[in-house]
Design an enzyme around this catalytic site. Structure first.
Site, short mmCIF file in Angstrom:
data_model
loop_
_atom_site.label_atom_id
_atom_site.label_comp_id
_atom_site.label_asym_id
_atom_site.label_seq_id
_atom_site.Cartn_x
_atom_site.Cartn_y
_atom_site.Cartn_z
N HIS A 125 33.68 51.64 41.06
CA HIS A 125 34.37 52.76 41.72
C HIS A 125 33.87 54.12 41.22
O HIS A 125 34.12 55.14 41.87
CB HIS A 125 35.90 52.63 41.54
CG HIS A 125 36.42 52.99 40.19
ND1 HIS A 125 36.74 52.07 39.23
CD2 HIS A 125 36.68 54.20 39.62
CE1 HIS A 125 37.20 52.67 38.15
NE2 HIS A 125 37.16 53.97 38.36
N ASP A 155 34.82 45.12 39.88
CA ASP A 155 34.66 46.57 39.76
C ASP A 155 33.59 46.93 38.72
O ASP A 155 33.79 47.81 37.89
CB ASP A 155 35.99 47.24 39.41
CG ASP A 155 35.93 48.75 39.60
OD1 ASP A 155 35.03 49.23 40.32
OD2 ASP A 155 36.77 49.47 39.02
N GLY A 227 38.05 59.75 33.91
CA GLY A 227 36.69 59.98 33.42
C GLY A 227 36.25 58.93 32.42
O GLY A 227 35.07 58.79 32.13
N ASN A 228 37.23 58.19 31.85
CA ASN A 228 36.88 57.10 30.94
C ASN A 228 36.40 55.86 31.68
O ASN A 228 35.86 54.93 31.07
CB ASN A 228 38.08 56.70 30.08
CG ASN A 228 38.22 57.52 28.81
OD1 ASN A 228 39.10 58.36 28.73
ND2 ASN A 228 37.36 57.29 27.84
N SER A 229 36.64 55.79 32.99
CA SER A 229 36.26 54.61 33.76
C SER A 229 34.78 54.28 33.58
O SER A 229 33.91 55.15 33.71
CB SER A 229 36.53 54.84 35.25
OG SER A 229 37.90 54.83 35.52
N GLY A 285 35.87 24.96 47.25
CA GLY A 285 36.25 24.64 48.62
C GLY A 285 37.67 24.13 48.78
O GLY A 285 37.92 23.21 49.56
N VAL A 286 38.60 24.73 48.02
CA VAL A 286 40.02 24.36 48.16
C VAL A 286 40.87 25.62 48.26
O VAL A 286 40.48 26.68 47.77
CB VAL A 286 40.52 23.52 46.96
CG1 VAL A 286 39.82 22.19 46.89
CG2 VAL A 286 40.37 24.29 45.65
N ILE A 288 44.55 26.93 47.04
CA ILE A 288 45.46 26.52 45.96
C ILE A 288 46.71 27.39 45.95
O ILE A 288 46.71 28.51 46.47
CB ILE A 288 44.78 26.57 44.59
CG1 ILE A 288 44.15 27.95 44.35
CG2 ILE A 288 43.72 25.47 44.47
CD1 ILE A 288 43.48 28.11 43.00
#
Length: 497
Positions: A125, A155, A227-229, A285-286, A288
């Site tokens: 992001h 992310d 800004g820490n992201s 392929g299930v 749940i």
């Protein structure tokens, strides 16, 4: 002065300081511990040059009309201010008619170098929809960067740039070894101030905040702000144990609840993005769902655990392996499955094409199936929704009541009314008592009961017989396998009281 803190004389300040120091010494023998361990400074000095700022530029389409909140003054022809306003709005807003022009916006995030060749990890992001990305090194040098690959589900993003000089890189640590209360250090670019160091402890691990399909965050009280992201979370050995991604805050500032993607997840994503430019996740392929206490009681599973298989893809890896709806997966590739999200994360992290053991519980007995994983299609596809319509005829089907449900045989007329596929077999629900447990569990007219207590049913009398038997056996709940009109299955446990 109202609201001001009065100044103290030097003598009074000295006396107060001495009293405070004396009190602190009496209360705690090692006051330095209140500030955290001494090793924080050593960690910061060791890794600071590997932490970078990420500067992005994005072109934003401006909105015209009243949404722009700018009104062009209407001046009479020949007014001495006419030329001034014409020049102003032409230069600032794109023309004499006041048309708004696209403009550029800038933002700053954080990242860290994992390879001296110029490989940087950050959040997706931070760089999403950017026209230009620049990496700003700790010494202030600004270098243009390009995207290696991104993964929206975790992310994360990987960038690369040409090093202007030898770089400092950091290594990933083992986030699985983190302990609650362990000290961690966050470094990032809060509020565009530049490289800033904060410290705190690990508040929680494996935190699921319903932000994505693979949530397993590290929660920390180390100050993380805007800004820490994308910035790193370090242990006291100077190893990256997480990527700071989210905070919970009513104001946008840190209140001591921050979240980081654990390094175990990050390292795997980074390796695949560098190797393939995309994520290649395992696929079982299930479909749940959660094993609730009621469902666990119905299936004789104690304690409640695992992931209940609600459906199996016809072309998925689970079907040829013999996994069926109603199975409860309790272990995958030697790892215990406590809840559905555990299975989702572990399957996604397993290599495509690997053959693994899957332990299931079927009708009270444990079995092991061997499955060769396929590759998950990560493309976002709209899920078709079955449309349930009200009866278009006054002819009412013959029904029986059970568990607050009106039940009827699946006739051709009912299939047409509720758009039920021919492949769907069972007993249709034509009405639900609003005050019943069934209504609370969101059963509705048009749903089809396929199985009761893991046995197929074809008539309302079949259902009543199964319920009567379960009551005689002392069961508190009954497990229903329910299908919608398109054949998508789910399990619902209803109280027998």
């Amino acid at each position: 002065m109202t609201g001001a803190i009065p100044a103290l004389s030097f003598r009074r300040r000295s006396l107060l300081a001495a009293l405070c120091l004396g009190a602190a010494s009496a209360l705690i023998s090692a006051p330095a511990l209140a500030r955290g361990p001494d090793g924080i400074a050593d960690v910061a000095e060791k890794v600071i040059d590997a932490v970078v700022n990420i500067s992005t530029t994005q072109t934003v389409e401006a909105k015209g009309g009243s949404e722009g909140h700018r009104v062009i003054p209407q001046l009479p022809p020949g007014s001495p201010f006419e030329e001034f306003f014409d020049d102003f709005f032409k230069n600032r807003r794109g023309g004499k008619d006041g048309g708004l022009q696209p403009h550029k916006t800038n933002s700053l995030g954080s990242g860290f170098i994992v390879d001296p060749a110029g490989i940087v990890v950050t959040n997706n992001h931070v760089i999403a929809d950017s026209d230009e990305i620049n990496v700003i090194l700790n010494d202030g040098i600004k270098v243009k960067a390009e995207i290696v690959g991104v993964d929206k589900k975790t992310d994360l993003a990987v960038l690369k740039f040409k090093p202007p000089h030898p770089l400092t890189a950091v290594k990933f640590g083992d986030s699985d070894k983190l302990r609650l209360g362990e000290w961690v250090v966050a470094i990032g670019n809060p509020f565009s101030l530049g490289g800033t160091v904060t410290a705190g402890i690990v508040s929680a691990r494996n935190r699921d905040i319903n932000n994505g399909p693979y949530d397993s965050y590290i929660q920390t009280d180390a100050a993380i702000n805007r800004g820490n992201s994308g910035g790193p979370l370090f242990n006291l050995d100077g190893e990256v144990v997480g990527v700071n991604t989210l905070i919970i805050s009513p104001s946008g500032g840190s209140i001591g609840i921050g979240f980081a993607v654990p390094s175990k997840t990050v390292a795997g994503v980074v390796d695949q993005l560098r190797q393939f430019g995309e994520l290649r996740r395992g696929w079982l392929g299930v479909r749940i769902q959660q094993v609730t206490d009621e469902i666990a009681d119905s299936l004789n599973i104690k304690p409640a655990r695992g992931a209940l298989v609600a459906g199996v893809e016809d072309k998925g890896p689970a079907k040829p392996a013999g996994i069926e709806p109603g199975d409860v997966i309790i272990a995958f590739d030697g790892k215990d499955i406590k809840e559905p999200k555990d299975l989702s994360r572990i399957v996604a992290d397993t290599a495509v094409g690997k053959t693994v053991n899957v332990m299931i519980i079927r009708k009270g007995k444990q079995e092991t199936k061997k499955v060769t994983l396929g590759r998950l299609d990560d493309s976002d596809k709209a899920t078709p929704v079955s449309v349930k319509t009200k009866p278009d005829s006054d002819d009412k089907p013959v029904t029986q009541k059970a568990l607050g449900l009106d039940l009827a045989a699946l006739s051709k007329d009912l299939r047409t009314r509720y758009k039920i596929k021919d492949s769907v077999k069972g007993v249709i629900i034509t009405d639900v008592d609003a005050d019943s447990d069934a209504a609370e569990k969101r059963l509705s007219a048009g749903d089809v009961i396929v199985e009761v207590a893991q046995e197929a049913v074809s008539s309302a009398s079949d259902i009543r017989k199964r319920i009567d038997q379960l009551k005689k056996d002392g069961k508190k709940a009954v497990l229903l396998m329910v299908s919608n009109g398109t054949g998508e299955l789910r399990f619902v446990a209803l109280s027998l009281k």
